[in-house]
Design a protein around this motif. Structure first.
Motif, PDB file in Angstrom:
ATOM      1  N   GLY A  50       0.932  -1.220   0.096  1.00  0.00           N
ATOM      2  CA  GLY A  50       0.053   0.071  -0.005  1.00  0.00           C
ATOM      3  C   GLY A  50       0.916   1.517   0.129  1.00  0.00           C
ATOM      4  N   ALA A  51       0.225   2.389   0.252  1.00  0.00           N
ATOM      5  CA  ALA A  51       0.815   3.570  -0.036  1.00  0.00           C
ATOM      6  C   ALA A  51       1.210   4.274   1.517  1.00  0.00           C
ATOM      7  N   VAL A  90       2.820  12.214  -6.663  1.00  0.00           N
ATOM      8  CA  VAL A  90       2.653  10.770  -5.932  1.00  0.00           C
ATOM      9  C   VAL A  90       3.267   9.634  -6.844  1.00  0.00           C
ATOM     10  N   MET A  94       5.706   7.082  -4.681  1.00  0.00           N
ATOM     11  CA  MET A  94       5.198   5.533  -4.500  1.00  0.00           C
ATOM     12  C   MET A  94       6.501   4.803  -5.182  1.00  0.00           C
ATOM     13  N   ASP A 149      -1.201   3.002  -6.807  1.00  0.00           N
ATOM     14  CA  ASP A 149      -0.695   4.094  -7.634  1.00  0.00           C
ATOM     15  C   ASP A 149      -1.636   4.778  -8.150  1.00  0.00           C
ATOM     16  N   VAL A 150      -1.160   5.983  -8.851  1.00  0.00           N
ATOM     17  CA  VAL A 150      -2.165   6.799  -9.407  1.00  0.00           C
ATOM     18  C   VAL A 150      -2.012   6.311 -11.002  1.00  0.00           C
ATOM     19  N   LEU A 162      -5.582   3.629  -8.081  1.00  0.00           N
ATOM     20  CA  LEU A 162      -5.921   2.005  -7.977  1.00  0.00           C
ATOM     21  C   LEU A 162      -4.949   1.656  -6.733  1.00  0.00           C
ATOM     22  N   GLY A 164      -3.652  -1.011  -3.872  1.00  0.00           N
ATOM     23  CA  GLY A 164      -3.353  -2.240  -3.993  1.00  0.00           C
ATOM     24  C   GLY A 164      -4.367  -3.330  -3.514  1.00  0.00           C
ATOM     25  N   THR A 225      -8.411   5.662  -0.133  1.00  0.00           N
ATOM     26  CA  THR A 225      -8.952   4.465  -0.683  1.00  0.00           C
ATOM     27  C   THR A 225      -9.511   3.803   0.673  1.00  0.00           C
TER      28      THR A 225
HETATM   29  O1  IP8 Z   1      -2.676   2.141   0.028  1.00  0.00           O
HETATM   30  C1  IP8 Z   1      -3.291   3.592  -2.386  1.00  0.00           C
HETATM   31  O2  IP8 Z   1      -2.991   2.406  -2.403  1.00  0.00           O
HETATM   32  P1  IP8 Z   1      -3.570   1.416  -1.099  1.00  0.00           P
HETATM   33  C2  IP8 Z   1      -2.150   4.209  -3.477  1.00  0.00           C
HETATM   34  O3  IP8 Z   1      -2.976   0.098  -1.471  1.00  0.00           O
HETATM   35  C3  IP8 Z   1      -2.186   5.977  -3.362  1.00  0.00           C
HETATM   36  O4  IP8 Z   1      -5.103   1.624  -1.110  1.00  0.00           O
HETATM   37  C4  IP8 Z   1      -1.342   6.492  -4.374  1.00  0.00           C
HETATM   38  C5  IP8 Z   1      -2.822   6.426  -2.668  1.00  0.00           C
END
Ligand code: IP8
Length: 274
Positions: A50-51, A90, A94, A149-150, A162, A164, A225
């Motif tokens: 994740g991010a 971003v 990432m 990711d964006v 999008l 993870g 997300t």
């Molecule tokens: O943390 C979010 O990914 P997640 C990706 O897997 C961004 O939901 C760039 C916020």
């Protein structure tokens, strides 16, 4: 073909979520060891991370999850003047987080094969488009790595996030030889019947189906997300394809490893039916 496990390392687990772009290198080192142990047990790993504080804070400020907003007013931040610049920033951030992840794997003599989604995926949600062929071949010691990711989005939005948690759906369902999906999450043992701060050992939901109510924190002031609710619903979608899905406390390495290996472990088994 060797069997595989898809694992999602939550962004909150591998970063300090309240502070912009701060990785937790100690946790990354420990998690990388679980990947190495898995491979020693003849199980290949597809890793999605994740991010955390590398993606959510800036994406939230620039409302990147809503796509291009030509009429919205934003004040510039320390790096970006507009949404387009924020998309690029971003993406760069990432890649920076991904470099920390890959360094941790390399230090365990593993070979990460990196797939930044903005280079191969379009659209958002569990039915995002993008060819997964790049994940098919996997020699021993290689770890496929991708992340939230964006990405470019068709039509008016132009771009979007999008998660993870969406990537793991297609990876677990469509790739050959995937035995199970594991979500390693921060600070809780799995899905809980009561809010985490009130929970005792007995409040863990050991087997969850979509009818069962659970209480989780979704930091909607930080996250773009869906937090733990998105993991639960995407997990049950994967389970409906006959793939085992487990959610475990990512701070407990023996649980992470046992979940990856398919051994009994404290956590939540996510199912699609009663
Ligand atoms: O943390 C979010 O990914 P997640 C990706 O897997 C961004 O939901 C760039 C916020």
């Amino acid at each position: 073909m060797r069997e595989r496990v898809v694992i999602k390392w939550g962004g909150g687990l591998i970063t300090d979520k309240s502070s912009l772009c701060t990785p937790d290198l100690e946790i990354l080192e420990q998690l990388a060891q679980t990947v190495s142990d898995c491979i020693q047990h003849d199980l290949d790993v597809v890793l999605v991370h994740g991010a955390g504080s590398f993606g959510h804070l800036r994406s939230k400020y620039w409302r990147l999850n809503e796509g291009f907003l030509p009429h919205a007013r934003f004040d510039k931040d320390e790096k970006c003047m507009n949404q387009r610049e924020a998309v690029n920033t971003v993406r760069q951030e990432m890649l920076e987080l991904n470099a920390h992840v890959c360094r941790a794997l390399e230090q365990k003599n593993l070979t990460p094969v990196i797939h930044p989604p903005h280079l191969w995926a379009q659209n958002t949600g569990p039915v995002f488009s993008g060819n997964l062929h790049r994940f098919h071949e996997q020699s021993e010691g290689q770890v496929h790595v991708t992340f939230g990711d964006v990405v470019d989005v068709e039509g008016e939005p132009q771009f979007g996030i999008l998660s993870g948690d969406d990537l793991v759906v297609r990876l677990a369902i469509e790739l050959p030889a995937v035995k199970r999906l594991v979500f390693a999450i921060k600070g809780v043992d799995g899905l809980l019947r009561v809010p985490p701060e009130q929970a005792s050992e007995d409040d863990l939901i050991e087997i969850w189906t979509p009818e069962i109510e659970f209480k989780g924190v979704h930091e909607s002031s930080i996250d773009v997300t869906g937090g733990i609710g998105l993991k639960a619903s995407r997990g049950s979608l994967v389970a409906s394809h006959g793939i085992e899905v487990m959610m475990v406390n990512g701070g407990k390495m023996e649980r992470v490893l046992n979940a990856m290996l398919g051994n009994p472990v404290r956590g939540t088994l996510i199912s699609d039916k009663q």
